[in-house]
Design an enzyme around this catalytic site. Structure first.
Site, PDB file in Angstrom:
ATOM      1  N   LYS A   1      14.324  -0.181   6.136  1.00 16.72           N
ATOM      2  CA  LYS A   1      13.886   0.342   4.840  1.00 16.72           C
ATOM      3  C   LYS A   1      14.012   1.861   4.805  1.00 16.72           C
ATOM      4  O   LYS A   1      14.475   2.438   3.804  1.00 16.72           O
ATOM      5  CB  LYS A   1      12.438  -0.072   4.561  1.00 16.72           C
TER       6      LYS A   1
ATOM      7  N   THR B   1       5.933   0.586   2.523  1.00 14.69           N
ATOM      8  CA  THR B   1       6.902   1.413   3.237  1.00 14.69           C
ATOM      9  C   THR B   1       6.121   2.400   4.088  1.00 14.69           C
ATOM     10  O   THR B   1       5.645   3.429   3.594  1.00 14.69           O
ATOM     11  CB  THR B   1       7.828   2.155   2.256  1.00 14.69           C
TER      12      THR B   1
ATOM     13  N   LEU C   1       0.829  -1.197   0.000  1.00 16.89           N
ATOM     14  CA  LEU C   1       0.000   0.000   0.000  1.00 16.89           C
ATOM     15  C   LEU C   1       0.868   1.253   0.000  1.00 16.89           C
ATOM     16  O   LEU C   1       2.049   1.212   0.331  1.00 16.89           O
ATOM     17  CB  LEU C   1      -0.933  -0.034   1.205  1.00 16.89           C
TER      18      LEU C   1
END
Length: 271
Positions: free
Chosen positions: A173, A103, A75
């Site tokens: 990330k 993320t 998403l």
């Protein structure tokens, strides 16, 4: 052994929610690998190609995950992830594994985890790599949580780096993607400086490519990747919300200020 793996895939039902530029090729790999696949996307037409290839379209997020062994979400941002969570959590059954590849940052991941019913496991597994690597199953998957039960499935999408407990994949990330975004912005400014100094473009590009910035130069000139500037701005905003990062704050200002490039790949910063 191969026949046993095939049986496992066919008996494992997967719900994939979010069929954007990254989600669609990831879902397609799982479908091609033999997993039973139900898909949902807010814009329903984006599911049509996968349905034509054998996936089942669900009318709602709850319908997609009801009875699934594995749920995968890809998403756009924290708001989308939390909204989908509101819809799917009541429909998740004990024994389901939810893999969030979005993320969204560790705070949102922890919020998602806090909403889960007993017996449902969450893995935060954001990915590094663009649409080209998603299509070929060469993503770098940064995983927080216990991945062993879904190791075979994740292997269809790329290679897994185990980061630790839930939330650590989302944290790493932000570190990696912020470095890439900031680096591409720096390459773009280096090219602009070279132009102002009257240097030949090819000399500048080849020299930068041979420097420690080589990998970032490659990304700045990539033609088979797609990471919209708007999503890059979102990712950098997540990072700058965690710590004092003045250089990235400046990059964020540039990204937010380039509304004309919002839907263009990050490499458009060279323009």
């Amino acid at each position: 052994m191969n026949s046993e793996k095939a049986k496992t895939k066919k008996s494992t039902t997967v719900a994939f929610l979010g069929l954007g530029n990254m989600g669609a090729p990831m879902a397609r790999r799982l479908l091609a690998a033999g997993y039973g696949l139900t898909v949902w996307n807010r814009t329903a037409s984006k599911a049509e190609a996968l349905v034509a290839e054998g996936a089942v379209a669900a009318a709602s997020p709850a319908d997609a995950v009801r009875g699934a062994d594995v749920v995968i979400t890809m998403l756009a941002d924290p708001a989308a992830a939390l909204a989908v969570a509101d819809a799917i959590v009541p429909a998740l059954r004990a024994g389901t594994t939810w893999i969030d590849t979005s993320t969204v940052g560790p705070d949102t991941v922890r919020e998602l985890a806090s909403r889960l019913p007993e017996g449902v496991a969450l893995i935060d597994a954001p990915v590094m790599g663009s649409v080209d690597r998603a299509a070929t199953g060469e993503l770098l998957i940064l995983a927080g949580g216990e991945t062993a039960p879904v190791a075979g499935l994740l292997a269809e999408l790329g290679s897994v780096t185990r980061c630790g407990e839930v939330g650590t994949g989302a944290a790493l990330k932000l570190v990696l993607i912020s470095g890439v975004i900031g680096g591409v912005a720096l390459v773009a400014e280096s090219l602009r400086l070279a132009t102002a100094l009257g240097l030949p473009p090819e000399l500048t590009r080849s020299s930068l490519a041979a420097s420690p910035l080589g990998g970032l130069v490659g990304r700045a000139f990539a033609t088979d990747a797609y990471f919209p500037v708007a999503l890059a701005a979102k990712d950098v905003s997540l990072a700058t919300g965690v710590a004092g990062l003045p250089v990235l704050e400046a990059v964020r200002g540039v990204l937010v200020g380039r509304g004309d490039l919002a839907g263009e790949d990050l490499s458009a910063l060279r323009d």
